[in-house]
Each structure stands twice: as C-alpha cells, then as structure tokens.
Design a protein around this motif. Structure first.
Motif, PDB file in Angstrom:
ATOM      1  N   GLY A   5      10.425   8.141  -0.577  1.00  0.00           N
ATOM      2  CA  GLY A   5       9.624   8.544  -1.725  1.00  0.00           C
ATOM      3  C   GLY A   5       8.192   8.051  -1.711  1.00  0.00           C
ATOM      4  O   GLY A   5       7.339   8.599  -2.427  1.00  0.00           O
ATOM      5  N   LYS A   6       7.894   7.043  -0.905  1.00  0.00           N
ATOM      6  CA  LYS A   6       6.585   6.404  -0.981  1.00  0.00           C
ATOM      7  C   LYS A   6       5.448   7.376  -0.676  1.00  0.00           C
ATOM      8  O   LYS A   6       4.388   7.341  -1.328  1.00  0.00           O
ATOM      9  CB  LYS A   6       6.531   5.223  -0.017  1.00  0.00           C
ATOM     10  CG  LYS A   6       5.258   4.398  -0.147  1.00  0.00           C
ATOM     11  CD  LYS A   6       5.292   3.173   0.751  1.00  0.00           C
ATOM     12  CE  LYS A   6       4.022   2.357   0.607  1.00  0.00           C
ATOM     13  NZ  LYS A   6       4.015   1.156   1.472  1.00  0.00           N
TER      14      LYS A   6
ATOM     15  N   GLY B 223      -1.144   9.263  -6.699  1.00  0.00           N
ATOM     16  CA  GLY B 223      -1.995   8.238  -7.286  1.00  0.00           C
ATOM     17  C   GLY B 223      -1.391   6.857  -7.391  1.00  0.00           C
ATOM     18  O   GLY B 223      -2.022   5.944  -7.927  1.00  0.00           O
ATOM     19  N   PHE B 224      -0.180   6.654  -6.880  1.00  0.00           N
ATOM     20  CA  PHE B 224       0.457   5.341  -6.959  1.00  0.00           C
ATOM     21  C   PHE B 224       0.001   4.442  -5.817  1.00  0.00           C
ATOM     22  O   PHE B 224      -0.247   4.902  -4.695  1.00  0.00           O
ATOM     23  CB  PHE B 224       1.979   5.479  -6.891  1.00  0.00           C
ATOM     24  CG  PHE B 224       2.618   5.937  -8.174  1.00  0.00           C
ATOM     25  CD1 PHE B 224       3.256   5.036  -9.012  1.00  0.00           C
ATOM     26  CD2 PHE B 224       2.587   7.266  -8.542  1.00  0.00           C
ATOM     27  CE1 PHE B 224       3.841   5.448 -10.195  1.00  0.00           C
ATOM     28  CE2 PHE B 224       3.175   7.700  -9.726  1.00  0.00           C
ATOM     29  CZ  PHE B 224       3.801   6.786 -10.556  1.00  0.00           C
ATOM     30  N   THR B 225      -0.090   3.151  -6.113  1.00  0.00           N
ATOM     31  CA  THR B 225      -0.371   2.150  -5.091  1.00  0.00           C
ATOM     32  C   THR B 225       0.727   1.096  -5.126  1.00  0.00           C
ATOM     33  O   THR B 225       1.280   0.788  -6.187  1.00  0.00           O
ATOM     34  CB  THR B 225      -1.732   1.477  -5.324  1.00  0.00           C
ATOM     35  OG1 THR B 225      -1.755   0.903  -6.642  1.00  0.00           O
ATOM     36  CG2 THR B 225      -2.858   2.482  -5.207  1.00  0.00           C
ATOM     37  N   GLN B 226       1.026   0.533  -3.964  1.00  0.00           N
ATOM     38  CA  GLN B 226       2.047  -0.510  -3.889  1.00  0.00           C
ATOM     39  C   GLN B 226       1.443  -1.852  -4.272  1.00  0.00           C
ATOM     40  O   GLN B 226       0.368  -2.228  -3.793  1.00  0.00           O
ATOM     41  CB  GLN B 226       2.637  -0.593  -2.488  1.00  0.00           C
ATOM     42  CG  GLN B 226       3.758  -1.617  -2.370  1.00  0.00           C
ATOM     43  CD  GLN B 226       4.382  -1.652  -0.995  1.00  0.00           C
ATOM     44  OE1 GLN B 226       4.196  -0.754  -0.185  1.00  0.00           O
ATOM     45  NE2 GLN B 226       5.155  -2.701  -0.714  1.00  0.00           N
TER      46      GLN B 226
ATOM     47  N   PRO C 149      13.002  -2.681  -2.505  1.00  0.00           N
ATOM     48  CA  PRO C 149      12.226  -1.841  -3.413  1.00  0.00           C
ATOM     49  C   PRO C 149      10.733  -2.114  -3.223  1.00  0.00           C
ATOM     50  O   PRO C 149      10.310  -3.266  -3.211  1.00  0.00           O
ATOM     51  CB  PRO C 149      12.689  -2.297  -4.804  1.00  0.00           C
ATOM     52  CG  PRO C 149      13.925  -3.118  -4.585  1.00  0.00           C
ATOM     53  CD  PRO C 149      13.793  -3.691  -3.216  1.00  0.00           C
ATOM     54  N   TRP C 150       9.966  -1.065  -3.076  1.00  0.00           N
ATOM     55  CA  TRP C 150       8.513  -1.192  -3.028  1.00  0.00           C
ATOM     56  C   TRP C 150       7.985  -0.889  -4.422  1.00  0.00           C
ATOM     57  O   TRP C 150       8.052   0.258  -4.892  1.00  0.00           O
ATOM     58  CB  TRP C 150       7.921  -0.229  -1.996  1.00  0.00           C
ATOM     59  CG  TRP C 150       8.266  -0.601  -0.587  1.00  0.00           C
ATOM     60  CD1 TRP C 150       8.624  -1.831  -0.127  1.00  0.00           C
ATOM     61  CD2 TRP C 150       8.295   0.265   0.544  1.00  0.00           C
ATOM     62  NE1 TRP C 150       8.875  -1.798   1.219  1.00  0.00           N
ATOM     63  CE2 TRP C 150       8.680  -0.518   1.661  1.00  0.00           C
ATOM     64  CE3 TRP C 150       8.046   1.617   0.730  1.00  0.00           C
ATOM     65  CZ2 TRP C 150       8.806   0.014   2.941  1.00  0.00           C
ATOM     66  CZ3 TRP C 150       8.171   2.157   2.000  1.00  0.00           C
ATOM     67  CH2 TRP C 150       8.535   1.354   3.089  1.00  0.00           C
ATOM     68  N   TRP C 151       7.457  -1.891  -5.098  1.00  0.00           N
ATOM     69  CA  TRP C 151       6.962  -1.714  -6.458  1.00  0.00           C
ATOM     70  C   TRP C 151       5.606  -1.030  -6.420  1.00  0.00           C
ATOM     71  O   TRP C 151       4.692  -1.476  -5.740  1.00  0.00           O
ATOM     72  CB  TRP C 151       6.872  -3.065  -7.160  1.00  0.00           C
ATOM     73  CG  TRP C 151       8.182  -3.771  -7.284  1.00  0.00           C
ATOM     74  CD1 TRP C 151       8.561  -4.921  -6.663  1.00  0.00           C
ATOM     75  CD2 TRP C 151       9.296  -3.366  -8.086  1.00  0.00           C
ATOM     76  NE1 TRP C 151       9.839  -5.270  -7.016  1.00  0.00           N
ATOM     77  CE2 TRP C 151      10.320  -4.320  -7.895  1.00  0.00           C
ATOM     78  CE3 TRP C 151       9.536  -2.294  -8.939  1.00  0.00           C
ATOM     79  CZ2 TRP C 151      11.562  -4.236  -8.520  1.00  0.00           C
ATOM     80  CZ3 TRP C 151      10.771  -2.207  -9.571  1.00  0.00           C
ATOM     81  CH2 TRP C 151      11.762  -3.171  -9.361  1.00  0.00           C
ATOM     82  N   MET C 152       5.493   0.070  -7.180  1.00  0.00           N
ATOM     83  CA  MET C 152       4.269   0.865  -7.171  1.00  0.00           C
ATOM     84  C   MET C 152       3.857   1.167  -8.618  1.00  0.00           C
ATOM     85  O   MET C 152       4.696   1.218  -9.523  1.00  0.00           O
ATOM     86  CB  MET C 152       4.475   2.172  -6.404  1.00  0.00           C
ATOM     87  CG  MET C 152       4.964   1.990  -4.973  1.00  0.00           C
ATOM     88  SD  MET C 152       5.028   3.536  -4.024  1.00  0.00           S
ATOM     89  CE  MET C 152       3.265   3.790  -3.666  1.00  0.00           C
ATOM     90  N   THR C 153       2.548   1.394  -8.816  1.00  0.00           N
ATOM     91  CA  THR C 153       2.040   1.721 -10.146  1.00  0.00           C
ATOM     92  C   THR C 153       0.880   2.693 -10.029  1.00  0.00           C
ATOM     93  O   THR C 153       0.211   2.767  -8.983  1.00  0.00           O
ATOM     94  CB  THR C 153       1.594   0.457 -10.901  1.00  0.00           C
ATOM     95  OG1 THR C 153       1.195   0.804 -12.237  1.00  0.00           O
ATOM     96  CG2 THR C 153       0.451  -0.236 -10.195  1.00  0.00           C
ATOM     97  N   ALA C 154       0.666   3.452 -11.107  1.00  0.00           N
ATOM     98  CA  ALA C 154      -0.453   4.399 -11.161  1.00  0.00           C
ATOM     99  C   ALA C 154      -0.862   4.589 -12.611  1.00  0.00           C
ATOM    100  O   ALA C 154      -0.014   4.548 -13.514  1.00  0.00           O
ATOM    101  CB  ALA C 154      -0.055   5.745 -10.565  1.00  0.00           C
TER     102      ALA C 154
END
Length: 235
Positions: free
Chosen positions: A211-212, A219-222, A93-98
C-alpha cells in the motif's frame, strides 16, 4: 506535528471502540491493554511487557478459542516475554500521515459510495455487515466506503475514524482482481473527505509494502515504523 504516538493512539482507540460497540471486550492487566474485538485478540502498544501478564492474555485466548493473538509494539519495546510465550515476529507497520487537503486533491470517484448499511456481505462474510453499525452512530465518528465495479460487484472497501482531530484510515482493501483500476485512490479520498468534513485536519494510517506506493502518491509521508508479533495457537 503528527507523531508515531498519535498514530498508535488512533489505532488503539479504533480497536477499542469496535470492541466496545460490537460486543467484544477491552481490559487492562498491569501495563498491558488487551482488546478482543472483530480483529480477534490484540495487545496494543505497551511500554513494557511482563511475562505473567502475557501468560494471562494467552490463557484468555485459549478460553475463548482465539486462533491468533496479535501484539502491536514500538520498535524500542523489549519483546522477549512475547518470544518466550511463543509469539513470532511479524510485519512492520509503516506509520504514515498526510494533510486531508492533500488527499482531497484527487477527484471524487463515482464508483465509490459511503454506506450506512450493506447487503454485500453474505455467507462466511455475513458478520462483516454488523460492523456497519459503527457508521450509523451519532454524532458520526466512523465512515465506511465501498467500491463497485460494473454490475454493482463489490471491488473493495475502507473505513475512516475520527479521533481528536485525526482521521485514522483502516481496513482499506481492493480485491486482487480489481486492483490497479483506481479503486484504492477513490476509497482513500472518500473516507478522508468524510472525516475531514467532521473536523479532521490530517489522516494517519499504517501501511504495508503493497500500500505504501499508493499512499505516497496521495500525499502521505512515512514518519516512523513499528513491529507486530503473532501467536498462532494450535486448535
């Protein structure tokens, strides 16, 4: 600053809530927390993994007939007990946030609807409709959105879940024949907007390679990476 620990907490609480509300089970055995819910049996983000407790978790899966057991870990956790129990290393899983405001820069998509119930799921998928009970809880903590192609054909769906000011985005999927038509962006915006209206300032999710690209465009970054392990039980 949003951290990987925040992302793990939101996902663990999402799995836990679904199991507790939908007739599943959550239990702790030593340092391990197991959840048996709509996604099957999963071990969620342990800091250590004793072999005896893993064996008891596998025994529970055998008693309930679970065909697959999942384990979600941080990269620094020793997974040797899982390997010894027959688990195989899976995807990362690549954790991403925005910020929610960044996701909302996209225009609303009229093909996307927030729903409290649905007759879209029939036959082998009929049980999925039961999960929409989560969207009807008060006060709201979970939101379900559906994407519709012309003719009201279901093209995809997504969920968001509010947890301590963060919106977790889960189960976002667009069926293959409807991909690359903007449905993913519309679903993402809809569920993030709903959680944002309830107080979420940031969204978090775990991304696959497929999905990345979409999430980065919205606007999400890993911020980190995890690992999954899977036990495929023989009937």
């Amino acid at each position: 600053m949003i951290t990987v620990t925040d992302c793990e907490r939101v996902q663990a609480n999402w799995f836990r809530m679904r199991a507790e509300r939908l007739g599943g089970r959550v239990w702790t055995d030593g340092p391990l927390t197991w959840v048996d819910g709509p996604d099957g049996q999963n071990l969620l983000f342990p800091e250590s993994i004793p072999p005896a407790e893993v064996a008891r978790g596998v025994e529970h899966a055998a008693r309930t007939g679970a065909p697959i057991v999942g384990a979600w870990l941080g990269l620094g956790v020793d997974a040797s007990a899982l390997a010894e129990a027959g688990f195989e290393r899976g995807w990362s899983p690549w954790w991403m946030t925005a910020p929610i405001e960044a996701v909302l820069r996209a225009e609303p998509d009229p093909r996307i609807e927030l729903r409290l119930d649905s007759d879209d799921y029939e036959g082998e998928y009929a049980a999925y409709r039961e999960q929409l009970a989560l969207a009807r809880e008060e006060p709201p903590r979970a939101w379900y959105a559906a994407a519709y192609a012309p003719g009201r054909e279901l093209a995809g769906h997504a969920w968001s879940f509010l947890d301590n000011g963060l919106a977790g985005v889960f189960d976002m999927a667009v069926w293959e024949e409807f991909q690359r038509r903007g449905f993913g962006s519309g679903l993402l915006r809809a569920v993030c907007a709903a959680a944002g209206a309830a107080g979420a300032a940031h969204a978090v999710l775990n991304a696959t390679p497929d999905g990345k690209k979409l999430y980065r465009a919205r606007g999400f970054t890993q911020i980190g990476e995890g690992i999954t392990w899977w036990l495929h039980r023989r009937p």
